[in-house]
Design a protein around this motif. Structure first.
Motif, PDB file in Angstrom:
ATOM      1  N   LEU A  28       2.517  -0.527   1.438  1.00 27.41           N
ATOM      2  CA  LEU A  28       3.500  -0.517   2.515  1.00 27.41           C
ATOM      3  C   LEU A  28       2.901   0.212   3.701  1.00 27.41           C
ATOM      4  O   LEU A  28       2.187   1.203   3.529  1.00 27.41           O
ATOM      5  N   GLN A  29       3.203  -0.261   4.912  1.00 25.19           N
ATOM      6  CA  GLN A  29       2.630   0.344   6.108  1.00 25.19           C
ATOM      7  C   GLN A  29       3.656   0.395   7.231  1.00 25.19           C
ATOM      8  O   GLN A  29       4.562  -0.438   7.316  1.00 25.19           O
ATOM      9  N   THR A  30       3.454   1.378   8.111  1.00 27.13           N
ATOM     10  CA  THR A  30       4.215   1.437   9.346  1.00 27.13           C
ATOM     11  C   THR A  30       3.451   2.303  10.332  1.00 27.13           C
ATOM     12  O   THR A  30       2.466   2.964   9.966  1.00 27.13           O
ATOM     13  N   THR A  31       3.898   2.299  11.558  1.00 28.74           N
ATOM     14  CA  THR A  31       3.359   3.214  12.558  1.00 28.74           C
ATOM     15  C   THR A  31       4.428   4.256  12.894  1.00 28.74           C
ATOM     16  O   THR A  31       5.615   4.058  12.631  1.00 28.74           O
ATOM     17  N   TYR A  32       3.989   5.368  13.458  1.00 29.16           N
ATOM     18  CA  TYR A  32       4.945   6.414  13.860  1.00 29.16           C
ATOM     19  C   TYR A  32       5.557   6.006  15.191  1.00 29.16           C
ATOM     20  O   TYR A  32       4.943   6.094  16.245  1.00 29.16           O
ATOM     21  N   ASN A  33       6.821   5.523  15.105  1.00 29.15           N
ATOM     22  CA  ASN A  33       7.513   5.043  16.297  1.00 29.15           C
ATOM     23  C   ASN A  33       8.985   5.422  16.174  1.00 29.15           C
ATOM     24  O   ASN A  33       9.392   6.192  15.298  1.00 29.15           O
ATOM     25  N   ASN A  34       9.827   4.881  17.055  1.00 30.82           N
ATOM     26  CA  ASN A  34      11.257   5.233  17.069  1.00 30.82           C
ATOM     27  C   ASN A  34      11.979   4.830  15.778  1.00 30.82           C
ATOM     28  O   ASN A  34      13.049   5.370  15.465  1.00 30.82           O
ATOM     29  N   LEU A  35      11.429   3.880  15.057  1.00 28.37           N
ATOM     30  CA  LEU A  35      12.070   3.407  13.820  1.00 28.37           C
ATOM     31  C   LEU A  35      11.414   3.998  12.567  1.00 28.37           C
ATOM     32  O   LEU A  35      11.702   3.546  11.452  1.00 28.37           O
ATOM     33  N   PHE A  36      10.542   4.977  12.757  1.00 29.34           N
ATOM     34  CA  PHE A  36       9.760   5.499  11.632  1.00 29.34           C
ATOM     35  C   PHE A  36      10.662   6.038  10.521  1.00 29.34           C
ATOM     36  O   PHE A  36      10.496   5.697   9.341  1.00 29.34           O
ATOM     37  N   ILE A  37      11.623   6.892  10.866  1.00 25.17           N
ATOM     38  CA  ILE A  37      12.492   7.489   9.847  1.00 25.17           C
ATOM     39  C   ILE A  37      13.267   6.409   9.103  1.00 25.17           C
ATOM     40  O   ILE A  37      13.344   6.404   7.870  1.00 25.17           O
ATOM     41  N   GLN A  38      13.811   5.477   9.846  1.00 26.38           N
ATOM     42  CA  GLN A  38      14.581   4.400   9.227  1.00 26.38           C
ATOM     43  C   GLN A  38      13.705   3.568   8.294  1.00 26.38           C
ATOM     44  O   GLN A  38      14.117   3.194   7.185  1.00 26.38           O
ATOM     45  N   THR A  39      12.467   3.303   8.728  1.00 22.09           N
ATOM     46  CA  THR A  39      11.559   2.466   7.932  1.00 22.09           C
ATOM     47  C   THR A  39      11.178   3.145   6.631  1.00 22.09           C
ATOM     48  O   THR A  39      11.335   2.584   5.538  1.00 22.09           O
ATOM     49  N   VAL A  40      10.650   4.376   6.717  1.00 20.92           N
ATOM     50  CA  VAL A  40      10.124   5.012   5.508  1.00 20.92           C
ATOM     51  C   VAL A  40      11.244   5.389   4.536  1.00 20.92           C
ATOM     52  O   VAL A  40      11.032   5.418   3.315  1.00 20.92           O
ATOM     53  N   SER A  41      12.418   5.684   5.063  1.00 17.53           N
ATOM     54  CA  SER A  41      13.516   6.066   4.168  1.00 17.53           C
ATOM     55  C   SER A  41      13.964   4.908   3.282  1.00 17.53           C
ATOM     56  O   SER A  41      14.576   5.126   2.233  1.00 17.53           O
ATOM     57  N   HIS A  42      13.687   3.673   3.718  1.00 24.40           N
ATOM     58  CA  HIS A  42      14.084   2.500   2.944  1.00 24.40           C
ATOM     59  C   HIS A  42      12.963   1.954   2.063  1.00 24.40           C
ATOM     60  O   HIS A  42      13.128   0.930   1.411  1.00 24.40           O
ATOM     61  N   TRP A  43      11.816   2.635   2.066  1.00 21.70           N
ATOM     62  CA  TRP A  43      10.727   2.177   1.200  1.00 21.70           C
ATOM     63  C   TRP A  43      11.103   2.374  -0.270  1.00 21.70           C
ATOM     64  O   TRP A  43      11.656   3.418  -0.658  1.00 21.70           O
ATOM     65  N   ASP A  44      10.774   1.404  -1.072  1.00 21.79           N
ATOM     66  CA  ASP A  44      11.098   1.445  -2.504  1.00 21.79           C
ATOM     67  C   ASP A  44       9.948   2.155  -3.242  1.00 21.79           C
ATOM     68  O   ASP A  44       9.084   1.524  -3.864  1.00 21.79           O
ATOM     69  N   ILE A  45       9.942   3.484  -3.148  1.00 25.48           N
ATOM     70  CA  ILE A  45       8.856   4.270  -3.728  1.00 25.48           C
ATOM     71  C   ILE A  45       9.348   5.165  -4.850  1.00 25.48           C
ATOM     72  O   ILE A  45       8.630   5.418  -5.813  1.00 25.48           O
ATOM     73  N   LYS A  46      10.550   5.670  -4.748  1.00 28.02           N
ATOM     74  CA  LYS A  46      11.039   6.643  -5.721  1.00 28.02           C
ATOM     75  C   LYS A  46      10.946   6.073  -7.133  1.00 28.02           C
ATOM     76  O   LYS A  46      11.283   4.924  -7.394  1.00 28.02           O
ATOM     77  N   GLY A  47      10.476   6.935  -8.031  1.00 31.47           N
ATOM     78  CA  GLY A  47      10.279   6.513  -9.410  1.00 31.47           C
ATOM     79  C   GLY A  47       8.899   5.973  -9.677  1.00 31.47           C
ATOM     80  O   GLY A  47       8.560   5.647 -10.813  1.00 31.47           O
ATOM     81  N   HIS A  48       8.073   5.858  -8.624  1.00 30.29           N
ATOM     82  CA  HIS A  48       6.699   5.366  -8.759  1.00 30.29           C
ATOM     83  C   HIS A  48       5.721   6.477  -8.395  1.00 30.29           C
ATOM     84  O   HIS A  48       6.012   7.339  -7.571  1.00 30.29           O
ATOM     85  N   ASN A  49       4.552   6.423  -8.997  1.00 28.88           N
ATOM     86  CA  ASN A  49       3.433   7.220  -8.496  1.00 28.88           C
ATOM     87  C   ASN A  49       2.883   6.517  -7.259  1.00 28.88           C
ATOM     88  O   ASN A  49       2.799   5.286  -7.220  1.00 28.88           O
ATOM     89  N   ALA A  50       2.523   7.314  -6.261  1.00 34.86           N
ATOM     90  CA  ALA A  50       2.068   6.719  -4.996  1.00 34.86           C
ATOM     91  C   ALA A  50       1.188   7.712  -4.249  1.00 34.86           C
ATOM     92  O   ALA A  50       1.015   8.865  -4.659  1.00 34.86           O
ATOM     93  N   LEU A  51       0.629   7.248  -3.136  1.00 35.62           N
ATOM     94  CA  LEU A  51      -0.211   8.080  -2.270  1.00 35.62           C
ATOM     95  C   LEU A  51       0.003   7.654  -0.825  1.00 35.62           C
ATOM     96  O   LEU A  51      -0.040   6.457  -0.518  1.00 35.62           O
TER      97      LEU A  51
END
Length: 581
Positions: free
Chosen positions: A4-27
């Motif tokens: 998953l990727q994004t840039t740091y912009n006005n929608l950054f918080i909204q974007t990353v908060s909806h990433w389906d990561i919880k419960g997974h190992n990630a980096l």
């Protein structure tokens, strides 16, 4: 595994908060434009947000350029990537700042790596100087060869210093951080893309210190660019020289690329990274068609691995080489692959068992969990359309072909000269060659002339009896054993030449040694040869020693040492006879 990727912009918080990561190992990887205004402050905001939503997921990042987002390079925004592992056994561990001046930290990291089951790869992001980084690589190379090692050097300049960071640690501008990739079903494959074509003869770096090369083939380093390429000492030197980097030979199978950064008033050249003194180099040139073809071929090899994520570390210098088309290679790699990465000041890769800092290359790290799940279509063999090759490239091919042919002829000639001057059995100088050494030393018109020289002549005692009793093969073995000793222990001393005079006789010429040193060396030879095993129990030699007298012909000196040798044989053998005081 997914990306998953994004840039740091006005929608950054909204974007990353909806990433389906919880419960997974990630980096998380965070790549920050080095020349962005207030880049540290902006990065702090990114780290804070990631820490708020995903406090248990490790983070690593650095100052960069050409940050890869959505398959292209993005120079003006912070890029955040999340590598997400779908197999719960796949995981990463982040270790900040191991490559410091203290070697203990690196040894500790090695111990951790060696004790980690299912370790598949180590990523290094660094702002460290070359020397500790090189030392860290040497330590990490003690790991099994199936552990991939890769990474990049953070980007910076005199105004915006490079930096790295990991997890919630402070920023560092002089050390490194690493990631261990772990998992029984995690698979990693690395490759590097070069595409530079060597031209001309091999050259030798005859004087260098760190990244500064002072002399090549005994001449100022700048002469290579001035004489062969007419590149001048002006403001365009960096960009002109960038098209003709150097290929440095490590061994028969391994090379790396270095490029010139600037030329100093004394003609020395500051290179992109260290080049050891004594290195063999060749000038290379970059033809965009050839480089792109090489990139496509390497991309096709990556597709066979069926990666789920490809981590790309492109060189900043290579990015500059492409100028307005700097996105060409990254876009080509990303056509059928999910990519993340950045452009670095140097690319780290373990290649043929050795971790090297590369320049002007692209390092690709392909990752996959589990077996190949789907077959990605691989293009058939890619060929350059020969009818469309530019005339400059054809000229380069012409020059290179002639050079290769001349080098092969030169190699054959050198082999013939070597055979003509060396004894086939012992590999020492033969009678004619050692005689020439003696006569040239005595000749006042020869460049090798020297007034102060000695001869040591030796003969194997009872050699005929050895041959008669044990056979000529054992006699040959004795000759080779004695020759090996003379070659390794005596012939490597300064101003000493050793040759086979004939049969079981050997001649040594020494220049600028005093009488006592010569006699000490003769006695050492006599004693050491007694320890060489032989079917008869032990070898022994009789030795004659003399010096050259003023105004004396070389033949007179040779006759005198020959007579002294036979005095030693006639007076009991295994001894030295000399006319030195």
């Amino acid at each position: 595994m997914k990306l998953l990727q994004t840039t740091y912009n006005n929608l950054f918080i909204q974007t990353v908060s909806h990433w389906d990561i919880k419960g997974h190992n990630a980096l998380f990887h965070v790549f920050v434009p080095f020349n962005m205004q207030n880049n540290i402050d902006e990065t702090d905001k990114v780290r804070e947000i990631l820490g708020y939503f995903y406090p248990d997921i490790p983070v690593i990042g650095c100052s960069a350029t050409g940050e890869i987002y959505d398959g292209t390079m993005c120079d003006r925004e912070i890029v955040v990537s999340a590598m997400i592992f779908e197999d719960p056994r796949s995981r990463v561990e982040v270790f900040p700042y191991y490559a410091e001046k203290d070697y203990t930290n690196m040894e500790d990291l090695l111990a951790i790596a060696e004790s980690t089951p299912d370790l598949k790869g180590i990523e290094i992001l660094t702002a460290a100087p070359y020397q500790p980084l090189e030392a860290a690589g040497e330590i990490m190379d003690r790991l099994p060869e199936d552990v991939e090692i890769f990474g990049g050097v953070a980007v910076g300049d005199e105004f915006q210093k490079s930096f790295i960071f990991a997890n919630d640690c402070e920023y560092s501008r002089d050390s490194s951080a690493c990631v261990m990739y772990i998992g029984p079903e995690l698979h990693i494959q690395t490759d590097r893309m070069l595409g530079w074509k060597s031209i001309g003869y091999p050259l030798t770096v005859t004087r260098s210190e760190g990244a500064v090369v002072y002399e090549i083939n005994g001449m100022p380093a700048y002469d290579v660019y001035n004489h062969y390429l007419h590149i001048h000492k002006d403001n365009n030197f960096f960009y002109d020289a960038l098209q003709f980097p150097w290929e440095v030979q490590v061994d028969d199978d391994t090379t790396y690329i270095r490029h010139a950064k600037s030329v100093n008033p004394d003609g020395s050249i500051l290179m992109s990274t260290n080049i050891p003194e004594g290195s063999t180099i060749r000038i290379t040139f970059g033809d965009p068609r050839r480089m792109m073809n090489h990139t496509k071929q390497s991309g096709s090899e990556l597709l066979k691995f069926s990666p789920q994520v490809v981590y790309v570390i492109n060189c900043f210098g290579r990015k500059l080489f492409w100028n307005d088309n700097d996105d060409a290679e990254v876009s080509e790699i990303s056509r059928k692959l999910e990519t993340t990465g950045f452009s670095a000041l140097g690319e780290l890769l373990r290649y043929n068992g050795t971790t090297l800092l590369n320049n002007l290359s692209i390092v690709c790290v392909a990752m996959r969990e589990g077996p190949i799940k789907k077959k990605i279509d691989v293009e058939k063999e890619i060929k350059i359309n020969e009818s469309n090759i530019p005339v400059t490239h054809r000229l380069a091919i012409f020059i290179n072909t002639i050079t290769d042919e001349l080098m092969e002829k030169n190699k054959q000639l050198n082999e013939m000269l070597y055979k003509a001057s060396h004894d086939a059995l012992t590999d020492l100088l033969n009678r004619g060659a050692i005689e020439r050494e003696i006569y040239d030393t005595c000749d006042v018109n020869s460049p090798a002339h020297n007034e102060h020289w000695h001869l040591i002549m030796l003969d194997i005692d009872d050699f005929k009896a050895l041959n008669d009793q044990y056979g000529h093969s054992e006699g040959d073995n004795a000759l080779k054993a004695l020759a090996d000793y003379l070659k390794t222990e005596i012939g490597k001393k300064p101003a000493v030449e050793v040759g086979r005079w004939g049969g079981e006789e050997f001649m040594i010429i020494l220049t600028d040694y005093d009488d006592n040193k010569v006699l000490e060396l003769a006695e050492k030879i006599r004693k050491d040869i007694n320890n060489i095993p032989s079917p008869s129990g032990k070898l022994s030699v009789s030795i004659g020693v003399t010096n050259h007298h003023e105004f004396e012909a070389a033949l007179r000196t040779i006759d005198r040492v020959d007579g002294l040798l036979y005095d030693a044989k006639n007076n009991g053998k295994n001894k030295i006879c000399s006319d030195l005081n």
